[in-house]
Design a protein around this motif. Structure first.
Motif, PDB file in Angstrom:
ATOM      1  N   TYR A 169       1.098  -0.771   0.047  1.00 23.87           N
ATOM      2  CA  TYR A 169       0.343   0.090  -0.097  1.00 23.87           C
ATOM      3  C   TYR A 169       0.622   0.527  -0.191  1.00 23.87           C
ATOM      4  CZ  TYR A 169      -4.360  -3.002   1.298  1.00 23.87           C
ATOM      5  OH  TYR A 169      -5.364  -3.842   2.029  1.00 23.87           O
ATOM      6  N   VAL A 187       1.139   6.313  -0.786  1.00 23.02           N
ATOM      7  CA  VAL A 187      -0.044   6.990  -0.588  1.00 23.02           C
ATOM      8  C   VAL A 187       1.228   8.148  -2.012  1.00 23.02           C
ATOM      9  CG1 VAL A 187      -1.371   7.061   0.611  1.00 23.02           C
ATOM     10  CG2 VAL A 187       1.199   7.981   1.174  1.00 23.02           C
ATOM     11  N   LYS A 210      -3.466  10.705  -4.250  1.00 22.79           N
ATOM     12  CA  LYS A 210      -3.407   9.123  -4.524  1.00 22.79           C
ATOM     13  C   LYS A 210      -2.970   7.960  -3.498  1.00 22.79           C
ATOM     14  CE  LYS A 210      -2.619   8.695  -9.006  1.00 22.79           C
ATOM     15  NZ  LYS A 210      -1.762   7.970 -10.058  1.00 22.79           N
ATOM     16  N   PHE A 211      -4.305   6.524  -2.920  1.00 26.44           N
ATOM     17  CA  PHE A 211      -4.033   5.557  -3.152  1.00 26.44           C
ATOM     18  C   PHE A 211      -3.140   4.249  -4.008  1.00 26.44           C
ATOM     19  CE2 PHE A 211      -5.709   1.662  -2.197  1.00 26.44           C
ATOM     20  CZ  PHE A 211      -4.399   1.170  -0.911  1.00 26.44           C
ATOM     21  N   VAL A 250      -7.432   6.726   4.230  1.00 27.54           N
ATOM     22  CA  VAL A 250      -6.201   7.468   3.601  1.00 27.54           C
ATOM     23  C   VAL A 250      -6.404   9.184   4.502  1.00 27.54           C
ATOM     24  CG1 VAL A 250      -5.096   8.869   2.123  1.00 27.54           C
ATOM     25  CG2 VAL A 250      -5.674   6.593   1.883  1.00 27.54           C
ATOM     26  N   GLN A 282      -6.641   1.356  -7.821  1.00 29.19           N
ATOM     27  CA  GLN A 282      -5.505   3.311  -7.275  1.00 29.19           C
ATOM     28  C   GLN A 282      -7.320   3.973  -6.963  1.00 29.19           C
ATOM     29  OE1 GLN A 282      -3.876   5.156 -10.579  1.00 29.19           O
ATOM     30  NE2 GLN A 282      -1.448   4.106 -10.243  1.00 29.19           N
ATOM     31  N   VAL A 284      -0.182  13.367   3.187  1.00 26.80           N
ATOM     32  CA  VAL A 284      -1.369  12.140   2.847  1.00 26.80           C
ATOM     33  C   VAL A 284      -0.661  11.319   3.402  1.00 26.80           C
ATOM     34  CG1 VAL A 284      -0.388  11.972   1.024  1.00 26.80           C
ATOM     35  CG2 VAL A 284      -2.066  11.154   0.922  1.00 26.80           C
ATOM     36  N   LEU A 313      -1.242   6.592   4.945  1.00 27.33           N
ATOM     37  CA  LEU A 313      -2.271   5.382   5.580  1.00 27.33           C
ATOM     38  C   LEU A 313      -2.476   5.666   7.053  1.00 27.33           C
ATOM     39  CD1 LEU A 313      -0.204   2.925   3.641  1.00 27.33           C
ATOM     40  CD2 LEU A 313      -2.573   3.778   2.579  1.00 27.33           C
ATOM     41  N   ASP A 356       3.832   4.849   3.479  1.00 24.76           N
ATOM     42  CA  ASP A 356       2.749   4.857   3.108  1.00 24.76           C
ATOM     43  C   ASP A 356       2.291   6.576   4.262  1.00 24.76           C
ATOM     44  OD1 ASP A 356       3.173   2.452   3.697  1.00 24.76           O
ATOM     45  OD2 ASP A 356       3.138   1.957   5.917  1.00 24.76           O
TER      46      ASP A 356
END
Length: 393
Positions: A198, A200, A218-219, A238, A274, A294, A296, A310
């Motif tokens: 994962y 970002v 974005k993730f 997020v 995404q 940003v 997680l 992350d």
């Protein structure tokens, strides 16, 4: 003509009375008419599997038992595997489907195997050759569902047309006692040795005081595994913290204000998936070294050992003559329109649900009236001053 309310109540009462009478009638049926030879099929024999490696093949053992008082003349054993698994080989007496995700059910493969033979009470049966599955490169938290029944389960309407297997047909054979199931459906977890990364991506913003600028963060699940949350798992999210001196005109889809930040979800945790969160930010004032982030959420993710990606920065470069602009205000700004629509825009954003715009149509008229009063007062003061000037002259 619509039925009057009192007639509807009467009808409901009549139906209830008939239903009660029917239940009494059923209760009065002599026991001799009850089906005392009905089969009761259960499935079992498959224990949880850990440590499967992507690319490996393993058995899906199953047992079938009849706990009823009469034989089942024909049975179907169905296998359903989540999208990180597939069937290695399928007997010709089985029908295979690929089923797309729907109603909270993940994408999966199913194989419904028909056994045209009697299953007697008190006897344990197993397929003479177990169905085999293989772990795909995306395998991680998987699940196998076993189901047995005396009726054809039929095809799933959301799946591809069923296709018969090509391996030799199998039949049920009597097995050793032990391993009998207790239910017609069981779910068995299969865990693969794999990882999912994962990550970002932040943003670099630039604009002058008073300007509205887009922000896209974005993730991504960079894989190789997809992730199917299991019962009790905390959902990943997020968290977006905005640079100081900015306010939100439009927020990203799947994002909600939580304190001084926004918490955002995602539609998919499949490998390669995404989610882009598009905000519209107004630069209210210049703040030295303003920076957001940003990141997680912090739930445990043992499958994701790479923590370096992350969190990412959201930087802000305020251009222009250096005006401090307004004194700022809450991070959750507003878009300046009363009664703004909450529908999703083409850029994937939604008007901020926490804004002044959402207070309704009464806000701006009051503000306009106040402004009009100020203008009127200023005009009256100007007239008085002119009159005084004329009298002095």
């Amino acid at each position: 003509m619509p039925i009057p309310p009192h007639n509807r109540r009467a009808s409901r009462a009549a139906v209830a009375a008939l239903g009660a009478a029917g239940l009494l009638a059923l209760a009065a049926v002599p026991a001799a008419f009850a089906d005392e030879t009905a089969p009761e099929l259960v499935v079992g024999g498959f224990e949880p599997i850990d440590g499967v490696k992507p690319g490996s093949v393993f058995d899906l053992p199953a047992t079938v038992a009849n706990k009823g008082t009469g034989p089942a003349e024909k049975v179907w054993v169905s296998y359903s595997v989540t999208r990180g698994l597939d069937f290695a080989e399928v007997p010709s007496n089985c029908q295979v489907q690929h089923v797309r995700p729907y109603d909270e059910m993940p994408e999966r493969w199913t194989a419904a195997c028909a056994f045209d033979q009697a299953v007697e009470p008190g006897v344990l049966y197993t397929p003479e050759r177990p169905l085999r599955a293989k772990a795909l490169d995306r395998a991680l938290n998987e699940e196998v569902r076993l189901r047995v029944g005396a009726d054809d389960p039929g095809a799933d309407d959301n799946g591809t047309p069923p296709v018969a297997g090509t391996a030799p047909a199998v039949k049920l054979v009597e097995g050793q006692a032990g391993g009998e199931g207790s239910a017609p459906v069981v779910d068995v977890p299969v865990t693969a040795v794999n990882t999912a990364d994962y990550q970002v991506t932040g943003a670099a913003l630039k604009g002058s005081v008073g300007e509205t600028v887009p922000m896209k963060v974005k993730f991504t699940n960079a894989g190789p595994a997809w992730v199917m949350p299991r019962a009790g798992d905390r959902a990943v999210s997020v968290r977006i913290t905005l640079p100081a001196g900015t306010s939100v005109v439009k927020r990203g889809q799947f994002c909600q204000a939580k304190g001084k930040a926004y918490v955002c979800g995602m539609r998919s945790l499949n490998e390669g998936s995404q989610e882009t969160y598009t905000f519209q930010l107004k630069i209210d004032r210049r703040v030295a070294d303003a920076k957001g982030s940003v990141a997680l959420s912090t739930e445990a993710r043992p499958f994701d050992p790479n923590k370096a990606n992350d969190k990412a920065d959201i930087t802000l470069d305020v251009t222009g003559a250096g005006s401090t602009g307004s004194t700022g205000g809450p991070t959750h700004g507003w878009d300046g329109s009363a009664g703004a629509s909450s529908s999703t825009g083409e850029d994937g954003t939604t008007p901020n649900g926490d804004t002044l715009a959402d207070t309704g149509s009464s806000t701006l008229p009051i503000t306009s009236a106040a402004a009009a009063a100020v203008v009127t007062g200023a005009g009256a003061l100007l007239i008085v001053r002119r009159r005084r000037t004329r009298s002095l002259s």
